[in-house]
Structures are given as structure tokens and as C-alpha cells.
Design a protein around this motif. Sequence first.
Motif, PDB file in Angstrom:
ATOM      1  N   THR A 172       0.831  -1.198   0.000  1.00 31.53           N
ATOM      2  CA  THR A 172       0.000   0.000   0.000  1.00 31.53           C
ATOM      3  C   THR A 172       0.871   1.255   0.000  1.00 31.53           C
ATOM      4  OG1 THR A 172      -1.971   1.017   0.959  1.00 31.53           O
ATOM      5  CG2 THR A 172      -0.304   0.215   2.517  1.00 31.53           C
ATOM      6  N   LEU A 173       0.219   2.415   0.001  1.00 30.81           N
ATOM      7  CA  LEU A 173       0.922   3.696  -0.041  1.00 30.81           C
ATOM      8  C   LEU A 173       0.647   4.451   1.253  1.00 30.81           C
ATOM      9  CD1 LEU A 173       0.343   5.546  -3.450  1.00 30.81           C
ATOM     10  CD2 LEU A 173       2.529   4.943  -2.423  1.00 30.81           C
ATOM     11  N   ASP A 174       1.706   4.809   1.968  1.00 31.63           N
ATOM     12  CA  ASP A 174       1.539   5.506   3.245  1.00 31.63           C
ATOM     13  C   ASP A 174       0.822   6.845   3.098  1.00 31.63           C
ATOM     14  OD1 ASP A 174       2.775   3.488   4.496  1.00 31.63           O
ATOM     15  OD2 ASP A 174       4.737   4.485   4.674  1.00 31.63           O
ATOM     16  N   ALA A 175       0.943   7.450   1.911  1.00 36.61           N
ATOM     17  CA  ALA A 175       0.341   8.772   1.711  1.00 36.61           C
ATOM     18  C   ALA A 175      -1.173   8.744   1.893  1.00 36.61           C
ATOM     19  CB  ALA A 175       0.685   9.288   0.319  1.00 36.61           C
ATOM     20  N   PHE A 176      -1.766   7.547   1.785  1.00 36.07           N
ATOM     21  CA  PHE A 176      -3.225   7.444   1.882  1.00 36.07           C
ATOM     22  C   PHE A 176      -3.614   6.470   2.998  1.00 36.07           C
ATOM     23  CE2 PHE A 176      -2.509   8.634  -2.588  1.00 36.07           C
ATOM     24  CZ  PHE A 176      -3.306   9.774  -2.646  1.00 36.07           C
ATOM     25  N   PRO A 177      -3.695   6.943   4.244  1.00 36.02           N
ATOM     26  CA  PRO A 177      -4.098   6.038   5.327  1.00 36.02           C
ATOM     27  C   PRO A 177      -5.535   5.556   5.113  1.00 36.02           C
ATOM     28  CG  PRO A 177      -3.771   8.308   6.131  1.00 36.02           C
ATOM     29  CD  PRO A 177      -3.450   8.317   4.679  1.00 36.02           C
ATOM     30  N   ALA A 178      -5.714   4.236   5.090  1.00 36.14           N
ATOM     31  CA  ALA A 178      -7.011   3.659   4.717  1.00 36.14           C
ATOM     32  C   ALA A 178      -8.150   4.154   5.607  1.00 36.14           C
ATOM     33  CB  ALA A 178      -6.929   2.132   4.748  1.00 36.14           C
ATOM     34  N   CYS A 182      11.288  -2.983  -7.142  1.00 37.51           N
ATOM     35  CA  CYS A 182      10.737  -2.682  -5.807  1.00 37.51           C
ATOM     36  C   CYS A 182      11.720  -1.862  -4.987  1.00 37.51           C
ATOM     37  CB  CYS A 182      10.364  -3.969  -5.081  1.00 37.51           C
ATOM     38  SG  CYS A 182       9.051  -4.893  -5.903  1.00 37.51           S
ATOM     39  N   ARG A 183      13.019  -2.190  -5.084  1.00 38.51           N
ATOM     40  CA  ARG A 183      14.035  -1.406  -4.364  1.00 38.51           C
ATOM     41  C   ARG A 183      14.076   0.022  -4.885  1.00 38.51           C
ATOM     42  NH1 ARG A 183      17.336  -5.960  -5.092  1.00 38.51           N
ATOM     43  NH2 ARG A 183      18.407  -4.972  -6.858  1.00 38.51           N
ATOM     44  N   THR A 184      13.950   0.181  -6.201  1.00 43.87           N
ATOM     45  CA  THR A 184      14.133   1.490  -6.820  1.00 43.87           C
ATOM     46  C   THR A 184      12.885   2.359  -6.726  1.00 43.87           C
ATOM     47  OG1 THR A 184      15.563   0.357  -8.389  1.00 43.87           O
ATOM     48  CG2 THR A 184      14.943   2.621  -8.936  1.00 43.87           C
ATOM     49  N   TRP A 185      11.714   1.749  -7.012  1.00 38.56           N
ATOM     50  CA  TRP A 185      10.488   2.549  -7.168  1.00 38.56           C
ATOM     51  C   TRP A 185       9.380   2.192  -6.193  1.00 38.56           C
ATOM     52  CZ3 TRP A 185      11.378   6.623 -10.044  1.00 38.56           C
ATOM     53  CH2 TRP A 185      12.279   6.551 -11.120  1.00 38.56           C
ATOM     54  N   GLY A 186       9.514   1.050  -5.509  1.00 44.20           N
ATOM     55  CA  GLY A 186       8.448   0.623  -4.596  1.00 44.20           C
ATOM     56  C   GLY A 186       7.772  -0.645  -5.103  1.00 44.20           C
ATOM     57  N   ASP A 187       6.789  -1.136  -4.348  1.00 48.44           N
ATOM     58  CA  ASP A 187       6.113  -2.398  -4.691  1.00 48.44           C
ATOM     59  C   ASP A 187       5.597  -2.384  -6.128  1.00 48.44           C
ATOM     60  OD1 ASP A 187       6.559  -3.311  -2.166  1.00 48.44           O
ATOM     61  OD2 ASP A 187       4.493  -3.078  -1.464  1.00 48.44           O
ATOM     62  N   ASP A 188       5.656  -3.552  -6.783  1.00 44.58           N
ATOM     63  CA  ASP A 188       5.186  -3.637  -8.172  1.00 44.58           C
ATOM     64  C   ASP A 188       3.667  -3.793  -8.242  1.00 44.58           C
ATOM     65  OD1 ASP A 188       5.632  -6.178  -7.009  1.00 44.58           O
ATOM     66  OD2 ASP A 188       5.690  -7.134  -8.975  1.00 44.58           O
ATOM     67  N   TYR A 189       3.027  -4.224  -7.139  1.00 42.14           N
ATOM     68  CA  TYR A 189       1.556  -4.188  -7.107  1.00 42.14           C
ATOM     69  C   TYR A 189       1.109  -3.865  -5.690  1.00 42.14           C
ATOM     70  CZ  TYR A 189       1.915  -9.121  -5.569  1.00 42.14           C
ATOM     71  OH  TYR A 189       2.230 -10.276  -4.912  1.00 42.14           O
ATOM     72  N   PHE A 190       0.048  -3.083  -5.602  1.00 50.03           N
ATOM     73  CA  PHE A 190      -0.438  -2.622  -4.300  1.00 50.03           C
ATOM     74  C   PHE A 190      -1.805  -1.975  -4.485  1.00 50.03           C
ATOM     75  CE2 PHE A 190       0.537   1.921  -5.067  1.00 50.03           C
ATOM     76  CZ  PHE A 190       1.519   1.824  -6.053  1.00 50.03           C
ATOM     77  N   SER A 191      -2.421  -1.611  -3.370  1.00 44.72           N
ATOM     78  CA  SER A 191      -3.727  -0.943  -3.454  1.00 44.72           C
ATOM     79  C   SER A 191      -3.756   0.203  -2.456  1.00 44.72           C
ATOM     80  CB  SER A 191      -4.851  -1.934  -3.147  1.00 44.72           C
ATOM     81  OG  SER A 191      -4.781  -2.340  -1.796  1.00 44.72           O
ATOM     82  N   PHE A 192      -4.625   1.152  -2.702  1.00 40.28           N
ATOM     83  CA  PHE A 192      -4.817   2.230  -1.732  1.00 40.28           C
ATOM     84  C   PHE A 192      -6.211   2.811  -1.910  1.00 40.28           C
ATOM     85  CE2 PHE A 192      -3.138   4.151  -5.569  1.00 40.28           C
ATOM     86  CZ  PHE A 192      -3.765   5.370  -5.695  1.00 40.28           C
ATOM     87  N   TRP A 193      -6.695   3.427  -0.831  1.00 44.04           N
ATOM     88  CA  TRP A 193      -7.969   4.140  -0.861  1.00 44.04           C
ATOM     89  C   TRP A 193      -7.679   5.625  -0.970  1.00 44.04           C
ATOM     90  CZ3 TRP A 193     -12.860   1.939  -0.502  1.00 44.04           C
ATOM     91  CH2 TRP A 193     -12.902   0.586  -0.152  1.00 44.04           C
TER      92      TRP A 193
END
Length: 314
Positions: free
Chosen positions: A18-24, A144-155
Motif C-alpha cells: 500500500t501507499l503511506d500517503a493514503f491512510p485507509a 521494488c528497491r528502486t520505485w516501490g512495490d510492483d503491485y499494491f492498493s490504496f484508498w
Amino acid sequence: MSAAESATGALPRARARTLDAFPAEAEREWKGPFYFIQGADPQFGLMKAWATGDCDHGGDEWDQEIRLTQQAVQIVNQLTPRPRFFVLCGDLVHAMPGTPWRKEQTEDLQRVLGQVDTKIPLVLVSGNHDVGNSPTAETIAEFCRTWGDDYFSFWAGGVLFLVLNSQLWHDASQCPDLKEAQDRWLDQQLGLARELQCRHAVVFQHIPLFLQSISEDDDYFNLGSAIRQELADKFTRAGIKAVFSGHYHRNAGGTYGNLDMVVSSAIGCQLGKDAHGLRVVVVTAQRIVHRYYSLDELSKKGLETDLLKLLEGE
Ligand SMILES: [Zn+2]
């Protein structure tokens, strides 16, 4: 902090799917219309490679792509009201894993994207050039090291967004376990989307399911027909409203049932008659409406009037 870390430290990265910028907890609820910006294929290096006719080995220069991506970042930073996020749907750089210029292209793109206003979260999607046409555990780990997870979800604002690694459906022969893991995770996420009956659910992936029609022939630019049908059915059953993609370097798209398959042209190299540009996506209570604008058009005029019309037009 080392120079390398500080150069990339500003980029938000997906972690733990997930992305920390968007707390679920804060984002799960619908609070009214909003919009975001979609871009695709900055692909540092393709313009030179294309011009020299050597797409596999060319790409030793990317000044134009730097300028275009800087222009895109400037536009995104100056938009009012502020977009909820800026998603880049893959092919971040042209050099494939393990080929010359990859490190330099990556560092230059990180420097340019480091200029995105920190109040506008960046959402990064992996493309075939980012993880390789036949990805391996190693190329995906590098992404993933360079740009972050290759798949994820966020609200965000009551909408569930799924970011997918479409390369695992193109060729997972070198990493079948990773494909299975994404498939399992995706089924879980789609189950959640169905169960929660969220306002909207939206997918971002690099390779389009199709360019115009679900029944079109297989092509370099779409996903193979069997997996295309399987995914389109899964998505529509779960209530996914739209899939935003890139990879084609031209604008295209079509519908399948209630699913809007959106193919956006590139910030970088154009392979058709479209201009370098970005897509503006407005999410209202009932609908997801979008329009592609050229960078020059966006640099010249603000979007306020168009956006207000779209945001209030439900
Ligand atoms: Zn691509």
C-alpha cells in the motif's frame, strides 16, 4: 544520508502493498468529487532509440524526455485545485534491466520526479521496460528497491485503487510464483471491492487489456486474449469501473460491459499522431470522466474552468 539516498528520498514508495500517503482509515469514506492526473511512458531514452531505428540498443540520450517530464511535473504542481495524486502508468525508463544507460536514466527520472510537490502523492506503476519483457524475481526485486512495490492498493476519497504488474500476465515463465502471488492478492482485493461496495474501484496497469475491443487480435500492445478475457470478467464482476493504462504511446480505448478501458498516450515518445500529454480524471459520485490534454495546452491555460464544470456537472 548519502547523496544517492537524498536524491531519491523525496519519492513516496509503495510498501507492504500500500501507499503511506493514503491512510485507509481516513480515505475509505466518500467525501465528494475529486480528480487526479494520469501520465504514462516518460520512458527516458526511447525517442533517441526510435530515431536511430535501434530500439534494443539505442537510447543513449534522453534530454527531450527530461524536458517533457519536467514540463509535466510543473503542470501538475501548478494545478488548482490540487490533484489528489499523480499516477505514472509505467515504462518509466527505456533501458531494460541489465542494459546500458539504465542507471543514468533512472537517476535522471528520480531527480525530475523529486520535484513533484510533496502534497501530491506519486503513484508508480511498473512497465515492461521497468521489469523486463520476461521479468524474473531479480528484475522485480530491483524495481521494488528502486520505485516501490510492483503491485499494491490504496484508498483515496472513498475509491479503491489497484496498481497491478501487468508484465506477470504477459510472460511469467521466469517467475511463476510471483504471478501466482499477485493473482491470489488480486482475488482478495477484488473480493473486498465487491463486499464493501465502494463508491468506485479503479485499476492502473501498464499494458492495456485491449486497445479498442475485447475481441481484437493479440498484438504487441495488448494482453493475450485468454488472460484479457479472464481479467476483464474478474474486473467487471468485482465492479471495477475503469482500467487506466499506457504502453501504446497513442490514445485509444473501448468498453467491456461497464468497464472503461482507457489507453493514454505518452509523456515521452509518440508513436502516433497524439501530442505529449497527461490525462485529467475526474471522479464524481456517479461517474469517472476523463480527458487527455497536450502538455502545451495545459501549460498555456489553467484547468480551473474545465475542472469546475466537470466536478459540478453531475
Ligand atoms: Zn511499454
